[in-house]
Structures are given as C-alpha cells and as structure tokens.
Design a protein around this motif. Structure first.
Motif, short mmCIF file in Angstrom:
data_model
loop_
_atom_site.label_atom_id
_atom_site.label_comp_id
_atom_site.label_asym_id
_atom_site.label_seq_id
_atom_site.Cartn_x
_atom_site.Cartn_y
_atom_site.Cartn_z
N PHE A 193 -4.97 -1.10 25.01
CA PHE A 193 -6.43 -0.56 24.19
C PHE A 193 -6.31 1.03 24.01
N PRO A 194 -5.48 1.36 23.04
CA PRO A 194 -5.32 2.85 22.60
C PRO A 194 -6.50 3.55 22.14
N ASP A 195 -7.53 2.91 21.97
CA ASP A 195 -8.61 3.49 21.44
C ASP A 195 -9.76 3.35 22.56
N ALA A 196 -9.62 3.00 23.63
CA ALA A 196 -10.40 2.89 24.70
C ALA A 196 -10.57 4.00 25.63
N ARG A 197 -11.59 4.43 26.01
CA ARG A 197 -11.75 5.67 26.95
C ARG A 197 -11.55 5.13 28.45
N HIS A 198 -10.48 5.53 29.00
CA HIS A 198 -10.54 5.06 30.50
C HIS A 198 -10.48 5.94 31.49
N ARG A 199 -11.03 5.40 32.68
CA ARG A 199 -11.15 6.49 33.80
C ARG A 199 -10.77 5.80 35.21
N TRP A 200 -10.28 6.59 36.05
CA TRP A 200 -9.95 6.41 37.39
C TRP A 200 -11.22 6.06 37.97
N CYS A 201 -11.06 5.15 39.10
CA CYS A 201 -12.51 4.79 40.01
C CYS A 201 -12.54 6.18 40.95
N LEU A 202 -13.62 6.60 40.96
CA LEU A 202 -13.94 7.70 41.70
C LEU A 202 -13.92 7.37 43.16
N TRP A 203 -14.34 6.34 43.51
CA TRP A 203 -14.47 5.77 44.91
C TRP A 203 -13.14 5.64 45.52
N HIS A 204 -12.13 5.24 44.96
CA HIS A 204 -10.84 5.06 45.42
C HIS A 204 -10.07 6.53 45.69
N ILE A 205 -10.37 7.43 44.59
CA ILE A 205 -9.96 8.67 44.87
C ILE A 205 -10.54 9.49 46.04
N LEU A 206 -11.91 9.52 46.13
CA LEU A 206 -12.42 10.13 47.18
C LEU A 206 -11.97 9.56 48.60
N LYS A 207 -11.73 8.15 48.43
CA LYS A 207 -11.38 7.67 49.50
C LYS A 207 -10.12 8.02 50.45
N LEU A 257 -9.01 10.98 50.36
CA LEU A 257 -9.26 12.62 50.94
C LEU A 257 -8.89 12.59 52.30
N PRO A 258 -9.33 11.98 53.34
CA PRO A 258 -8.96 12.10 54.62
C PRO A 258 -7.32 12.02 54.92
N GLU A 259 -6.76 10.99 54.09
CA GLU A 259 -5.37 10.87 54.17
C GLU A 259 -4.75 12.11 53.91
N LYS A 260 -5.03 12.67 52.60
CA LYS A 260 -4.42 13.53 52.04
C LYS A 260 -4.41 15.09 52.46
N ILE A 261 -5.72 15.25 53.10
CA ILE A 261 -6.09 16.79 53.43
C ILE A 261 -6.35 16.94 55.00
N SER A 270 -4.75 17.11 57.51
CA SER A 270 -4.09 17.87 58.40
C SER A 270 -4.23 19.54 58.42
N PHE A 271 -5.22 19.85 57.40
CA PHE A 271 -5.69 21.24 57.25
C PHE A 271 -6.74 21.42 58.41
N LYS A 272 -6.51 22.55 58.92
CA LYS A 272 -7.44 23.09 60.05
C LYS A 272 -9.06 22.97 59.59
N ASN A 273 -9.27 23.38 58.37
CA ASN A 273 -10.76 23.40 57.88
C ASN A 273 -10.89 21.96 57.06
N TYR A 274 -10.49 21.08 57.60
CA TYR A 274 -10.59 19.65 57.00
C TYR A 274 -11.93 19.35 56.78
#
Length: 204
Positions: free
Chosen positions: A66-80, A82-86, A88-92
C-alpha cells in the motif's frame, strides 16, 4: 497460529471487522500475502490510512503493498513501553509526565521538536537509543505530525480492536477443525450489517 484482523470504523463511529486471516508466520513474506489477499475481499479498495503496532516486518509490507496509504504507529503501544525504556533514570516519573505532555499537548511540529529537544538536554537523554529512534520516526506516531490525514479519531489499535472483538465472544475457532468455522465469519459480518442498518434507521 497468529490471528490477523483488519479492523476499522464505519460512518457511525462503530468499530467494524473488515476481514481476518490465520497466518503461519509474522514475517514480511507472510504479511505481503495477507495484505495482497485482503483487498480482493474489499472490492479492490485499498486503505488510505493504516494504524499498526510497532513492527518492522509489517511496516515494510505496508510500504510495498500500500505505497499510497498513510501509516502510523499505534500510540498506545509506544507509550506502553515508556516504563521499560526509561525507568532506570533517576527522574523517571518526571520524565514520563513530560513526555506524555509533549506528545499530547504539542499543537505544531515545531513545538513538539523544540519541547522534545529541551527534554533530552534537560535530563541528559542523548544516549537513549529508543528515544532517539522515536524522534527520528516522529512523523509516524506523533499527533502533531499526522494532522494532514483523516484517522476517524483513532491513534491506537487497542480501542478499535477491543470493540470489534466484542462481537466475536460467542464464536470460537477450533484448533484443528478449521473449515466449519468459516460459516461463523459470515454470521459475524451479517451481525455487523444488521447493526449498521439499525443505526441508519435511527438517524432517519
């Protein structure tokens, strides 16, 4: 065996199952077969916009099929993630709160970029590869970058899929004897059609 569903929204903002399939693998080759087969059941109408999980194989497939289709990532999965990825930071907690605010409250692309870079500099996040990748791919998930496309109010696959699959609760797919269940798909689609007809009659 993975169950793949194509779920969308109709003109009553009701979640609707457009099609589904059982696939043997979750790789690009299999996705290409699935995505090429699906339009054959949709009068050869290709989608204009697609929301999908953060999956490289699926993204590559969409770009091919579908080269002409606009596609986006699921925002819920990205923000989900967050805890795993950051976490470890002091000001998490503060970082998490600021990220959510930047994503949801930035009204323009410039505003997002300025606030995101300010966050990275403030907390010294330059070495976080996950955040760097998100920024590089910001056009695929940040709401401020996706305003030029109609998304029917959607930014996640979760809300849509959950409501659509409420209609599947009374149907079960046998693990071995699959063919008899094909009639069930027809019943599901018939149920969806009756719901749309009833909704149309209510607004007339």
């Amino acid at each position: 065996m993975p169950f793949a569903a194509f779920v969308g929204v109709n003109h009553h903002e009701q979640s609707t199952l457009f099609g589904c399939g059982l696939i043997s693998n979750e790789d690009t080759e299999t996705y290409i077969w699935l995505f090429q087969s699906w339009p054959m059941c949709m009068s050869s109408c290709a989608p204009t916009s697609i929301i999908f999980d953060l999956d490289k194989a699926m993204q590559k497939t969409i770009e091919i099929v579908f080269p002409d289709a606009r596609h986006r990532w699921c925002l819920w999965h990205i923000l989900k993630m967050l805890p795993e990825k950051i976490e470890s930071f002091k000001n998490y907690e503060d970082i998490k709160s600021r990220v959510l605010n930047i994503v949801y409250e930035s009204l323009t692309r410039d505003e997002f970029e300025d606030r995101w870079n300010e966050l990275i500099n403030m907390y010294g996040l330059h070495a976080n590869e996950w955040l760097l990748r998100l920024y590089d791919e910001r056009g695929s998930w940040v709401p401020a970058f996706l305003k030029d496309t109609f998304w029917a109010g959607l930014s996640t696959t979760q809300r849509n899929a959950a409501k659509a699959f409420e209609r599947l609760e009374s149907y079960r797919f046998a693990q071995v004897d699959v063919p008899p269940n094909y009639d069930h798909d027809g019943n599901i689609l018939a149920t969806q059609e009756s719901i749309v007809i009833e909704s149309n009659s209510q607004i007339q």
